[in-house]
Scaffold this motif. Structure first.
Motif, PDB file in Angstrom:
ATOM      1  N   THR A  19       0.831  -1.205   0.000  1.00 30.80           N
ATOM      2  CA  THR A  19       0.000   0.000   0.000  1.00 30.80           C
ATOM      3  C   THR A  19       0.866   1.256   0.000  1.00 30.80           C
ATOM      4  O   THR A  19       0.578   2.207  -0.734  1.00 30.80           O
ATOM      5  CB  THR A  19      -0.951   0.002   1.213  1.00 30.80           C
ATOM      6  N   VAL A  20       1.916   1.251   0.786  1.00 34.43           N
ATOM      7  CA  VAL A  20       2.829   2.403   0.820  1.00 34.43           C
ATOM      8  C   VAL A  20       3.469   2.599  -0.556  1.00 34.43           C
ATOM      9  O   VAL A  20       3.535   3.719  -1.074  1.00 34.43           O
ATOM     10  CB  VAL A  20       3.893   2.237   1.925  1.00 34.43           C
ATOM     11  N   GLY A  21       3.939   1.509  -1.148  1.00 35.12           N
ATOM     12  CA  GLY A  21       4.532   1.592  -2.488  1.00 35.12           C
ATOM     13  C   GLY A  21       3.548   2.096  -3.525  1.00 35.12           C
ATOM     14  O   GLY A  21       3.894   2.921  -4.384  1.00 35.12           O
ATOM     15  N   GLN A  22       2.306   1.608  -3.442  1.00 38.14           N
ATOM     16  CA  GLN A  22       1.284   2.078  -4.371  1.00 38.14           C
ATOM     17  C   GLN A  22       1.051   3.576  -4.212  1.00 38.14           C
ATOM     18  O   GLN A  22       0.954   4.303  -5.205  1.00 38.14           O
ATOM     19  CB  GLN A  22      -0.033   1.330  -4.141  1.00 38.14           C
ATOM     20  N   CYS A  23       0.942   4.033  -2.980  1.00 40.10           N
ATOM     21  CA  CYS A  23       0.700   5.465  -2.741  1.00 40.10           C
ATOM     22  C   CYS A  23       1.856   6.318  -3.261  1.00 40.10           C
ATOM     23  O   CYS A  23       1.619   7.379  -3.862  1.00 40.10           O
ATOM     24  CB  CYS A  23       0.457   5.719  -1.258  1.00 40.10           C
ATOM     25  N   ALA A  27       1.465   8.955  -6.310  1.00 35.86           N
ATOM     26  CA  ALA A  27       1.809  10.373  -6.154  1.00 35.86           C
ATOM     27  C   ALA A  27       2.822  10.803  -7.219  1.00 35.86           C
ATOM     28  O   ALA A  27       2.691  11.892  -7.805  1.00 35.86           O
ATOM     29  CB  ALA A  27       2.358  10.627  -4.758  1.00 35.86           C
ATOM     30  N   LEU A  28       3.814   9.958  -7.488  1.00 34.42           N
ATOM     31  CA  LEU A  28       4.791  10.282  -8.527  1.00 34.42           C
ATOM     32  C   LEU A  28       4.152  10.342  -9.909  1.00 34.42           C
ATOM     33  O   LEU A  28       4.461  11.240 -10.702  1.00 34.42           O
ATOM     34  CB  LEU A  28       5.919   9.251  -8.533  1.00 34.42           C
ATOM     35  N   SER A  29       3.265   9.410 -10.204  1.00 31.17           N
ATOM     36  CA  SER A  29       2.561   9.425 -11.494  1.00 31.17           C
ATOM     37  C   SER A  29       1.767  10.715 -11.646  1.00 31.17           C
ATOM     38  O   SER A  29       1.800  11.368 -12.696  1.00 31.17           O
ATOM     39  CB  SER A  29       1.614   8.228 -11.612  1.00 31.17           C
TER      40      SER A  29
END
Length: 129
Positions: A19-23, A27-29
């Motif tokens: 979940t942290v990686g997805q967030c 955000a970067l995208s």
């Protein structure tokens, strides 16, 4: 011998990392697409990503709140109820975004959703290795 020595007290898997990686990637995208000059697409990707991340985080929290063989019934119930809630949250998320957000890029919403699903699958595979 203690419970830990018998393997009865296994640690919880670190599913929060997915979940942290997805967030972070979401955000970067959003940031890169916005900098490229496509604010509607950036916001649409962001909303689509949230539609994938939030229900999955809810599901993971529900399922992994219990541990051990004695909690098997609770784990099974949490899996079923978590999956139903995940489905309802996902459908509600798409309905809310397409009903309330203007302007919107439908393709970008689905692209953001798909991007997060790929990260979920790869992240789960990576954690299981």
């Amino acid at each position: 011998m203690t419970f830990r020595e018998h393997g009865l007290n296994l640690p919880r898997p670190p599913v929060y990392r997915i979940t942290v990686g997805q967030c972070l990637l979401l955000a970067l995208s959003w940031w890169f697409v916005r900098l490229a000059g496509y604010p509607v697409v950036a916001d649409s990707v962001f909303y689509g990503g949230l539609i994938a991340v939030l229900p999955q985080a809810w599901f993971a929290w529900r399922v992994f709140q219990y541990r051990g063989a004695r909690s098997a019934t609770h784990i099974a119930r949490a899996s079923y109820s978590g999956e139903v809630a995940k489905f309802v949250l996902t459908v509600s998320g798409f309905a809310a975004v397409f009903a309330l957000v203007r302007p919107i890029s439908g393709g970008a919403v689905f692209a953001g959703y798909g991007e997060m699903l790929v990260i979920q699958i790869v992240g789960s595979w990576w954690l299981l290795k």
